[in-house]
Design a protein around this motif. Structure first.
Motif, PDB file in Angstrom:
ATOM      1  N   THR A   1    -152.879 -58.778  -3.452  1.00 33.22           N
ATOM      2  CA  THR A   1    -151.735 -58.105  -2.984  1.00 33.22           C
ATOM      3  C   THR A   1    -151.562 -56.726  -3.211  1.00 33.22           C
ATOM      4  O   THR A   1    -151.493 -56.432  -4.598  1.00 33.22           O
ATOM      5  CB  THR A   1    -150.529 -59.095  -3.319  1.00 33.22           C
ATOM      6  N   VAL A   2    -151.225 -55.819  -2.488  1.00 36.62           N
ATOM      7  CA  VAL A   2    -151.160 -54.233  -2.690  1.00 36.62           C
ATOM      8  C   VAL A   2    -149.684 -53.835  -2.101  1.00 36.62           C
ATOM      9  O   VAL A   2    -149.258 -54.344  -1.122  1.00 36.62           O
ATOM     10  CB  VAL A   2    -152.236 -53.465  -2.220  1.00 36.62           C
ATOM     11  N   PHE A   3    -149.038 -53.064  -2.887  1.00 41.34           N
ATOM     12  CA  PHE A   3    -147.716 -52.919  -2.310  1.00 41.34           C
ATOM     13  C   PHE A   3    -147.256 -51.361  -2.980  1.00 41.34           C
ATOM     14  O   PHE A   3    -147.822 -50.780  -3.873  1.00 41.34           O
ATOM     15  CB  PHE A   3    -146.443 -53.660  -3.110  1.00 41.34           C
ATOM     16  N   SER A   4    -146.208 -50.833  -2.159  1.00 34.30           N
ATOM     17  CA  SER A   4    -145.656 -49.573  -2.555  1.00 34.30           C
ATOM     18  C   SER A   4    -144.226 -49.516  -2.122  1.00 34.30           C
ATOM     19  O   SER A   4    -143.911 -49.908  -1.160  1.00 34.30           O
ATOM     20  CB  SER A   4    -146.444 -48.379  -2.021  1.00 34.30           C
ATOM     21  N   THR A   5    -143.632 -48.728  -2.692  1.00 30.96           N
ATOM     22  CA  THR A   5    -142.212 -48.429  -2.391  1.00 30.96           C
ATOM     23  C   THR A   5    -142.094 -46.967  -1.696  1.00 30.96           C
ATOM     24  O   THR A   5    -140.827 -46.570  -1.261  1.00 30.96           O
ATOM     25  CB  THR A   5    -141.090 -48.635  -3.530  1.00 30.96           C
ATOM     26  N   GLN A   6    -143.127 -46.348  -1.731  1.00 28.42           N
ATOM     27  CA  GLN A   6    -143.106 -44.657  -1.045  1.00 28.42           C
ATOM     28  C   GLN A   6    -143.294 -44.867   0.425  1.00 28.42           C
ATOM     29  O   GLN A   6    -143.608 -45.876   0.829  1.00 28.42           O
ATOM     30  CB  GLN A   6    -144.350 -44.034  -1.688  1.00 28.42           C
ATOM     31  N   SER A   7    -142.975 -43.832   1.100  1.00 33.57           N
ATOM     32  CA  SER A   7    -142.983 -43.648   2.234  1.00 33.57           C
ATOM     33  C   SER A   7    -144.555 -43.634   2.844  1.00 33.57           C
ATOM     34  O   SER A   7    -145.347 -42.858   1.990  1.00 33.57           O
ATOM     35  CB  SER A   7    -142.298 -42.518   2.975  1.00 33.57           C
ATOM     36  N   THR A   8    -144.780 -44.172   3.808  1.00 34.79           N
ATOM     37  CA  THR A   8    -146.142 -44.449   4.320  1.00 34.79           C
ATOM     38  C   THR A   8    -146.240 -44.513   5.891  1.00 34.79           C
ATOM     39  O   THR A   8    -145.340 -45.024   6.432  1.00 34.79           O
ATOM     40  CB  THR A   8    -147.092 -45.588   4.040  1.00 34.79           C
TER      41      THR A   8
ATOM     42  N   GLN B   1    -150.651 -47.160  12.745  1.00 33.94           N
ATOM     43  CA  GLN B   1    -150.804 -46.370  13.734  1.00 33.94           C
ATOM     44  C   GLN B   1    -150.713 -44.846  13.504  1.00 33.94           C
ATOM     45  O   GLN B   1    -150.201 -44.343  12.456  1.00 33.94           O
ATOM     46  CB  GLN B   1    -149.406 -46.733  14.442  1.00 33.94           C
ATOM     47  N   HIS B   2    -151.466 -43.956  14.231  1.00 28.89           N
ATOM     48  CA  HIS B   2    -151.394 -42.537  14.231  1.00 28.89           C
ATOM     49  C   HIS B   2    -150.291 -41.919  14.814  1.00 28.89           C
ATOM     50  O   HIS B   2    -150.145 -41.927  16.108  1.00 28.89           O
ATOM     51  CB  HIS B   2    -152.705 -41.863  14.701  1.00 28.89           C
ATOM     52  N   SER B   3    -149.142 -41.845  13.995  1.00 27.56           N
ATOM     53  CA  SER B   3    -147.898 -41.158  14.534  1.00 27.56           C
ATOM     54  C   SER B   3    -147.192 -40.661  13.412  1.00 27.56           C
ATOM     55  O   SER B   3    -147.732 -40.542  12.296  1.00 27.56           O
ATOM     56  CB  SER B   3    -146.943 -42.365  15.219  1.00 27.56           C
ATOM     57  N   ASN B   4    -146.263 -39.884  13.679  1.00 26.64           N
ATOM     58  CA  ASN B   4    -145.453 -39.161  12.708  1.00 26.64           C
ATOM     59  C   ASN B   4    -144.363 -39.992  12.035  1.00 26.64           C
ATOM     60  O   ASN B   4    -143.680 -39.521  10.979  1.00 26.64           O
ATOM     61  CB  ASN B   4    -144.819 -37.837  13.339  1.00 26.64           C
ATOM     62  N   GLN B   5    -144.189 -41.124  12.542  1.00 30.41           N
ATOM     63  CA  GLN B   5    -143.239 -42.089  11.947  1.00 30.41           C
ATOM     64  C   GLN B   5    -143.756 -42.593  10.567  1.00 30.41           C
ATOM     65  O   GLN B   5    -144.903 -42.809  10.111  1.00 30.41           O
ATOM     66  CB  GLN B   5    -142.846 -43.377  12.856  1.00 30.41           C
ATOM     67  N   LEU B   6    -142.533 -42.655   9.609  1.00 30.85           N
ATOM     68  CA  LEU B   6    -142.933 -43.129   8.043  1.00 30.85           C
ATOM     69  C   LEU B   6    -142.158 -44.328   7.915  1.00 30.85           C
ATOM     70  O   LEU B   6    -141.028 -44.713   8.662  1.00 30.85           O
ATOM     71  CB  LEU B   6    -142.580 -42.005   7.212  1.00 30.85           C
ATOM     72  N   PHE B   7    -142.611 -45.334   7.185  1.00 31.10           N
ATOM     73  CA  PHE B   7    -142.073 -46.295   6.654  1.00 31.10           C
ATOM     74  C   PHE B   7    -141.403 -46.407   5.459  1.00 31.10           C
ATOM     75  O   PHE B   7    -142.432 -45.885   4.630  1.00 31.10           O
ATOM     76  CB  PHE B   7    -142.824 -47.761   7.195  1.00 31.10           C
ATOM     77  N   GLY B   8    -140.435 -47.113   4.771  1.00 33.28           N
ATOM     78  CA  GLY B   8    -140.322 -47.011   3.508  1.00 33.28           C
ATOM     79  C   GLY B   8    -140.732 -48.259   2.826  1.00 33.28           C
ATOM     80  O   GLY B   8    -140.235 -49.264   2.684  1.00 33.28           O
ATOM     81  N   GLY B   9    -142.147 -47.914   2.250  1.00 37.91           N
ATOM     82  CA  GLY B   9    -142.798 -48.870   1.462  1.00 37.91           C
ATOM     83  C   GLY B   9    -143.663 -50.016   2.529  1.00 37.91           C
ATOM     84  O   GLY B   9    -143.432 -49.906   3.516  1.00 37.91           O
TER      85      GLY B   9
ATOM     86  N   TRP C   1    -144.395 -53.271   6.885  1.00 40.34           N
ATOM     87  CA  TRP C   1    -143.923 -52.002   6.804  1.00 40.34           C
ATOM     88  C   TRP C   1    -142.721 -51.965   6.611  1.00 40.34           C
ATOM     89  O   TRP C   1    -142.079 -52.668   7.614  1.00 40.34           O
ATOM     90  CB  TRP C   1    -144.524 -51.003   7.541  1.00 40.34           C
ATOM     91  N   GLY C   2    -141.939 -51.125   5.804  1.00 41.83           N
ATOM     92  CA  GLY C   2    -140.350 -50.920   5.973  1.00 41.83           C
ATOM     93  C   GLY C   2    -139.731 -52.135   5.896  1.00 41.83           C
ATOM     94  O   GLY C   2    -139.752 -52.976   5.099  1.00 41.83           O
TER      95      GLY C   2
END
Length: 61
Positions: A19-26, A30-38, A55-56
């Protein structure tokens, strides 16, 4: 940030999942400009194959 989930001794580690996780924006997969919160992703430990990822807001459901 990754760790194998516990497994039954009877399986001898054959069903380990990382299990890999992050709380950073990612950006997600998909190749888009949208970022998700973790994100949270689970991979099969021996092959590295992606089992599922969230995501998010989906991480909290």
């Amino acid at each position: 940030m990754g760790s194998p989930l516990p497994h039954s001794p009877a399986t001898d580690g054959k069903d380990e999942v990382w299990t890999v996780f992050s709380t950073q924006s990612t950006p997600g997969l998909q190749h888009s400009n949208q970022l998700f919160g973790g994100f949270i992703a689970r991979n099969e430990a021996t092959t590295g194959g992606l089992l599922h990822a969230y995501w998010g807001q989906m991480c909290k459901q």
